[in-house]
Scaffold this motif. Structure first.
Motif, PDB file in Angstrom:
ATOM      1  N   PHE A 142       0.828  -1.211   0.000  1.00 40.17           N
ATOM      2  CA  PHE A 142       0.000   0.000   0.000  1.00 40.17           C
ATOM      3  C   PHE A 142       0.861   1.259   0.000  1.00 40.17           C
ATOM      4  N   HIS A 143       1.938   1.250   0.778  1.00 36.66           N
ATOM      5  CA  HIS A 143       2.806   2.431   0.845  1.00 36.66           C
ATOM      6  C   HIS A 143       3.627   2.608  -0.431  1.00 36.66           C
ATOM      7  N   ILE A 144       3.971   1.508  -1.090  1.00 37.50           N
ATOM      8  CA  ILE A 144       4.628   1.621  -2.400  1.00 37.50           C
ATOM      9  C   ILE A 144       3.671   2.260  -3.407  1.00 37.50           C
ATOM     10  N   LEU A 145       2.423   1.793  -3.412  1.00 36.21           N
ATOM     11  CA  LEU A 145       1.424   2.350  -4.315  1.00 36.21           C
ATOM     12  C   LEU A 145       1.183   3.828  -4.022  1.00 36.21           C
ATOM     13  N   THR A 146       1.133   4.183  -2.738  1.00 36.20           N
ATOM     14  CA  THR A 146       0.949   5.576  -2.356  1.00 36.20           C
ATOM     15  C   THR A 146       2.123   6.427  -2.833  1.00 36.20           C
ATOM     16  N   GLY A 147       3.344   5.891  -2.677  1.00 35.16           N
ATOM     17  CA  GLY A 147       4.526   6.598  -3.168  1.00 35.16           C
ATOM     18  C   GLY A 147       4.434   6.866  -4.659  1.00 35.16           C
ATOM     19  N   GLU A 379       1.123  -3.703  -7.421  1.00 34.96           N
ATOM     20  CA  GLU A 379       0.865  -3.652  -8.854  1.00 34.96           C
ATOM     21  C   GLU A 379      -0.355  -4.465  -9.288  1.00 34.96           C
ATOM     22  N   VAL A 380      -0.694  -5.513  -8.550  1.00 35.84           N
ATOM     23  CA  VAL A 380      -1.767  -6.401  -9.009  1.00 35.84           C
ATOM     24  C   VAL A 380      -3.101  -6.121  -8.341  1.00 35.84           C
ATOM     25  N   ILE A 381      -3.121  -5.357  -7.244  1.00 37.03           N
ATOM     26  CA  ILE A 381      -4.373  -5.077  -6.545  1.00 37.03           C
ATOM     27  C   ILE A 381      -5.057  -3.879  -7.201  1.00 37.03           C
ATOM     28  N   PRO A 382      -6.341  -4.002  -7.560  1.00 36.53           N
ATOM     29  CA  PRO A 382      -7.009  -2.921  -8.287  1.00 36.53           C
ATOM     30  C   PRO A 382      -7.316  -1.699  -7.444  1.00 36.53           C
ATOM     31  N   SER A 383      -7.654  -1.878  -6.184  1.00 40.21           N
ATOM     32  CA  SER A 383      -8.008  -0.744  -5.338  1.00 40.21           C
ATOM     33  C   SER A 383      -7.466  -0.970  -3.941  1.00 40.21           C
ATOM     34  N   MET A 384      -6.393  -0.272  -3.580  1.00 35.13           N
ATOM     35  CA  MET A 384      -5.817  -0.438  -2.256  1.00 35.13           C
ATOM     36  C   MET A 384      -6.749   0.100  -1.172  1.00 35.13           C
ATOM     37  N   GLY A 385      -7.652   1.030  -1.539  1.00 35.07           N
ATOM     38  CA  GLY A 385      -8.598   1.534  -0.551  1.00 35.07           C
ATOM     39  C   GLY A 385      -9.492   0.427  -0.037  1.00 35.07           C
ATOM     40  N   ASP A 386     -10.017  -0.385  -0.949  1.00 37.49           N
ATOM     41  CA  ASP A 386     -10.856  -1.500  -0.532  1.00 37.49           C
ATOM     42  C   ASP A 386     -10.046  -2.557   0.205  1.00 37.49           C
ATOM     43  N   PHE A 387      -8.782  -2.719  -0.181  1.00 36.86           N
ATOM     44  CA  PHE A 387      -7.963  -3.701   0.502  1.00 36.86           C
ATOM     45  C   PHE A 387      -7.605  -3.249   1.917  1.00 36.86           C
TER      46      PHE A 387
END
Length: 470
Positions: A142-147, A379-387
């Protein structure tokens, strides 16, 4: 036989628990600290002040900026009640955890905690270990995606998003090299300061701009004038309400890391002081900025709230500061995760606590693997918010509620209803257990439903170059 010699050495020289040490005496703590300080790399060195910095660094995070959205779903009354109740339960469960660890000061992490709480069960230890690794690696992702989102926003999508994710991953690996939490606690001071600055700028910009721009239901003014409301708007689904509640509880449930923090304190009996500092900070930051954000964004609130700002320069100026806490919080989770794996690889060998080529080589290798796994999830998760809602339901139900209700029962068996106060605390912990089970049942169902909806809609392919700027 000395106090330390009585300690069961099933795992890397520390206790999994014996009857002799159940009193959690100061002598046992002193023996554990003395044994640790004989190593080249000393872990039990943090003061309560440094622990407070570490706690604040881990808690003062981007998730604060998702709370205005939660209020926009729930409305003022259910939203504020959920926030206040989450804070009260956080304090109670954290104090229960500390009391239990003082009874078994040899506990090193949440896995040891689960082992003890469930009757020295190896199955509970393995289950806790799986949950620890899954939770932490997903959060690193999640933090990588946020970055990557931050870099996309600041650069106007000058590079492929997957490339930005690689950059964030490499930065995280480099910053995560220190092996003690004491070193990480120093970084945490900068994390809290930069997140605080980002929140302050957002509040200023939200207050001075004419109106927000973007909302999930449509851009301004398609949803009408900005407004706030006491209860959920007509048409709000149960799944949305449940995800908003899980979004709040996720912010208030960091206890999965607390045993690891306490295990690196020189005087773990002083942890309540650090906890009091964290609670005071949390009550202010977890309620006041989201409430102000909801006041100015209303039904246009997004998660994170930076995305609703109408002026691009405002959005960049405030969201850009989040890059520091994003990476440092990832480092905190990576340190705890890597330490768990590393100590099980090295066992009681000299490499576990010494400056050797093998020791440092294995440590860096473990850290690289953890961050790479986080990158893949990002990279593979569509929505980190839902996760995040899924994490809250699947993991926080155990590590924020169920484990500590059971710990309370273990600590107070035979005197659960001895006097009015004890009876009140017992009833409170029954409620805590019920909350955990509710999150695990209906809460998990709501989170999964939201993820299914994401997959049924348009989602970015894995390792996408698509623009993810807010």
């Amino acid at each position: 036989m000395s106090t330390l010699e009585k300690i069961d050495e099933k795992k890397h020289g520390y206790t999994l628990g014996t009857v002799a040490d159940e009193s959690g005496s100061i002598d046992t703590i002193a023996a554990l600290v003395a044994a640790d300080h004989q190593h080249d790399i000393k872990l039990r060195t943090m003061s309560w002040k440094k622990t407070a910095c570490l706690l604040a660094g881990e808690q003062v995070c981007l998730a604060i900026m998702a709370q205005s959205w939660s209020l926009s779903v729930l409305g003022w009354v259910p939203g504020i009640i959920t926030m206040l109740l989450s804070g009260i339960l956080f304090w109670i469960t954290s104090m229960t955890m500390h009391k239990y660890i003082m009874k078994y000061p040899q506990i090193l992490d949440i896995c040891d905690f689960g082992y003890h709480v469930f009757g020295r069960s190896k199955a509970a230890y393995v289950f806790s270990a799986f949950m620890l690794l899954a939770n932490n690696i997903l959060l690193i992702g999640f933090h990588i995606l946020t970055g990557a989102k931050i870099l996309n926003t600041l650069s106007d999508h000058s590079l492929c998003t997957a490339v930005f994710s690689v950059i964030a991953t490499i930065m995280g690996i480099v910053m995560a090299v220190p092996r003690t939490l004491q070193h990480v606690s120093f970084m945490s001071m900068f994390s809290s300061a930069f997140m605080g600055l980002a929140i302050l700028l957002f509040l200023i910009f939200a207050g001075i701009e004419n109106a927000p721009l973007y909302g999930y239901g449509g851009n301004y003014p398609s949803l009408g004038p900005v407004k706030t409301y006491a209860f959920p708007l007509p048409g709000t689904t149960w799944v949305n309400c449940m995800n908003a509640v899980l979004n709040i509880t996720f912010l208030w449930v960091p206890q999965i890391l607390f045993p690891s923090f306490i295990a690196e304190m020189e005087r773990p009996q002083e942890f309540p002081k650090a906890l009091a500092v964290l609670t005071a900070i949390s009550v202010i930051l977890f309620i006041v900025p989201p409430a102000i954000g909801f006041r100015y964004l209303g039904q246009y609130s997004t998660a994170p709230a930076f995305g609703s700002l109408g002026v691009v320069s405002y959005k960049k100026a405030s969201f850009g500061f989040v890059i520091v806490p994003t990476l440092i919080i990832g480092v905190i989770y990576a340190n705890v995760t890597a330490k768990f794996v590393y100590l099980r690889i090295m066992g009681k060998s000299k490499h576990a606590h010494s400056h050797t080529v093998i020791g440092w080589g294995v440590w860096i290798l473990v850290m690289v693997v953890i961050w790479v796994l986080g990158f893949v999830f990002a990279e593979v998760i569509p929505s980190m918010g839902d996760f995040l809602s899924l994490l809250s339901a699947a993991f926080d139900s155990f590590f924020g509620f169920i484990y500590f209700a059971v710990a309370y029962w273990q600590l107070n068996r035979g005197m659960l209803f001895r006097g009015p106060f004890q009876t009140l605390m017992t009833l409170t912990n029954i409620f805590i257990l019920a909350v955990g089970l509710f999150m695990l049942g209906p809460g998990l169902y709501a989170a999964v439903e939201a993820i299914i909806a994401d997959y049924s809609g348009s989602t970015n392919p894995a390792f996408s170059c698509a623009n993810m700027a807010i």
